[in-house]
Design a protein around this motif. Structure first.
Motif, short mmCIF file in Angstrom:
data_model
loop_
_atom_site.label_atom_id
_atom_site.label_comp_id
_atom_site.label_asym_id
_atom_site.label_seq_id
_atom_site.Cartn_x
_atom_site.Cartn_y
_atom_site.Cartn_z
N LYS A 130 0.86 -1.18 0.00
CA LYS A 130 0.00 0.00 0.00
C LYS A 130 0.89 1.23 0.00
O LYS A 130 1.90 1.29 0.71
CB LYS A 130 -0.90 -0.01 1.24
N LEU A 131 0.52 2.20 -0.82
CA LEU A 131 1.29 3.44 -0.91
C LEU A 131 0.94 4.36 0.26
O LEU A 131 -0.21 4.43 0.70
CB LEU A 131 1.01 4.14 -2.23
N GLU A 132 1.95 5.07 0.71
CA GLU A 132 1.76 6.08 1.77
C GLU A 132 1.06 7.29 1.17
O GLU A 132 1.14 7.53 -0.05
CB GLU A 132 3.12 6.49 2.34
N ALA A 141 8.38 5.63 -11.53
CA ALA A 141 7.62 5.76 -10.28
C ALA A 141 8.09 4.73 -9.26
O ALA A 141 8.30 5.06 -8.09
CB ALA A 141 6.12 5.61 -10.55
N GLN A 142 8.27 3.50 -9.70
CA GLN A 142 8.66 2.49 -8.72
C GLN A 142 10.07 2.75 -8.21
O GLN A 142 10.35 2.52 -7.03
CB GLN A 142 8.48 1.08 -9.25
N ASN A 143 10.95 3.26 -9.05
CA ASN A 143 12.30 3.60 -8.59
C ASN A 143 12.28 4.78 -7.63
O ASN A 143 13.06 4.82 -6.68
CB ASN A 143 13.21 3.90 -9.78
N THR A 144 11.40 5.74 -7.87
CA THR A 144 11.33 6.93 -7.03
C THR A 144 10.75 6.63 -5.66
O THR A 144 11.26 7.10 -4.64
CB THR A 144 10.51 8.04 -7.72
N VAL A 201 8.74 0.95 -4.73
CA VAL A 201 7.77 -0.14 -4.77
C VAL A 201 8.00 -0.94 -6.05
O VAL A 201 8.75 -0.52 -6.92
CB VAL A 201 6.30 0.37 -4.74
N ASP A 202 7.34 -2.08 -6.14
CA ASP A 202 7.44 -2.91 -7.33
C ASP A 202 6.06 -3.03 -7.95
O ASP A 202 5.14 -3.56 -7.33
CB ASP A 202 7.99 -4.29 -6.99
#
Length: 161
Positions: A22-24, A87-90, A93-94
Motif C-alpha cells: 500500500k502506498l503512503e 515511479a517504482q524507482n522513485t 515499490v514494485d
C-alpha cells in the motif's frame, strides 16, 4: 490530453499496475501528480491520447486511453511503462511483481505469494468467496464489472476443487 476517468467511455483501454505494498499518502499524492502530468502529454505519433488514471486502494494504478479518439502505439505504451518504472524507482515499490496475488476483504487489500496460496486456502484464510483482482481486464467496463471477483470464480478455482 488528460480527461476525468469517469468521462472516458466503457470501452476505453486500461492497464493495471499493482504495487507490492500500500502506498503512503505522500506517495499517492506524488504518483497522482506525475500520472496527471503524463496523461496531459501522452501522445502516439504526434496525436494526443485522450487518457486518464485512477488509483484504487492506494495500491493499484490504472491508466486508461479512449482508443476511439486516437490509438496508442507501441512507443506510447512503452512510454507509459517507463512512467511506471520511474515511479517504482522513485518511491521504492514494485509494480511488476507477478508472483503476488491481491485479495480484498473488508476493504483491506492483502497480497499472497503464489507459493502460499494453496496453504492459505487449506487453512481457510482464503475462501471461494474471498475477492481477488483480475488485473488482465482490458477496458473500463471490464474493470467496473469483472476486476474484483470471488476467488472461486477466478483462475484460482482449481485450488478449491
Amino acid at each position: 490530453m488528460y480527461v476525468e476517468f469517469d468521462l472516458l467511455p466503457k470501452n476505453a483501454r486500461v492497464w493495471i499496475y499493482q504495487s507490492d505494498r500500500k502506498l503512503e499518502p505522500n506517495e499517492v499524492e506524488w504518483l497522482s501528480k506525475v500520472s496527471h502530468a503524463f496523461c496531459e502529454l501522452w501522445a502516439a505519433h504526434g496525436q494526443q491520447l485522450k487518457s486518464s488514471f485512477r488509483l484504487f486502494y492506494d495500491q493499484f494504478l490504472v491508466l486508461a486511453v479512449d482508443e476511439g479518439s486516437s490509438l496508442p502505439s507501441g512507443c506510447s505504451i512503452d512510454s507509459s511503462v517507463n512512467l511506471i518504472r520511474d515511479a517504482q524507482n522513485t518511491i521504492g515499490v514494485d509494480f511488476f511483481d507477478r508472483l503476488k496475488v491481491a485479495f480484498v476483504a473488508n476493504d483491506h487489500v492483502f497480497l499472497e505469494s503464489l507459493t502460499n496460496i494453496r496453504i492459505k486456502i487449506a487453512n481457510g484464510e482464503i475462501s471461494k468467496d474471498t475477492n481477488t483482482f483480475n488485473n488482465l481486464v482490458s477496458t473500463i467496463g471490464e474493470l467496473e464489472g469483472n476486476w474484483k471477483v470471488p476467488a472461486g470464480e477466478s483462475w484460482l478455482k482449481k485450488y478449491f476443487a
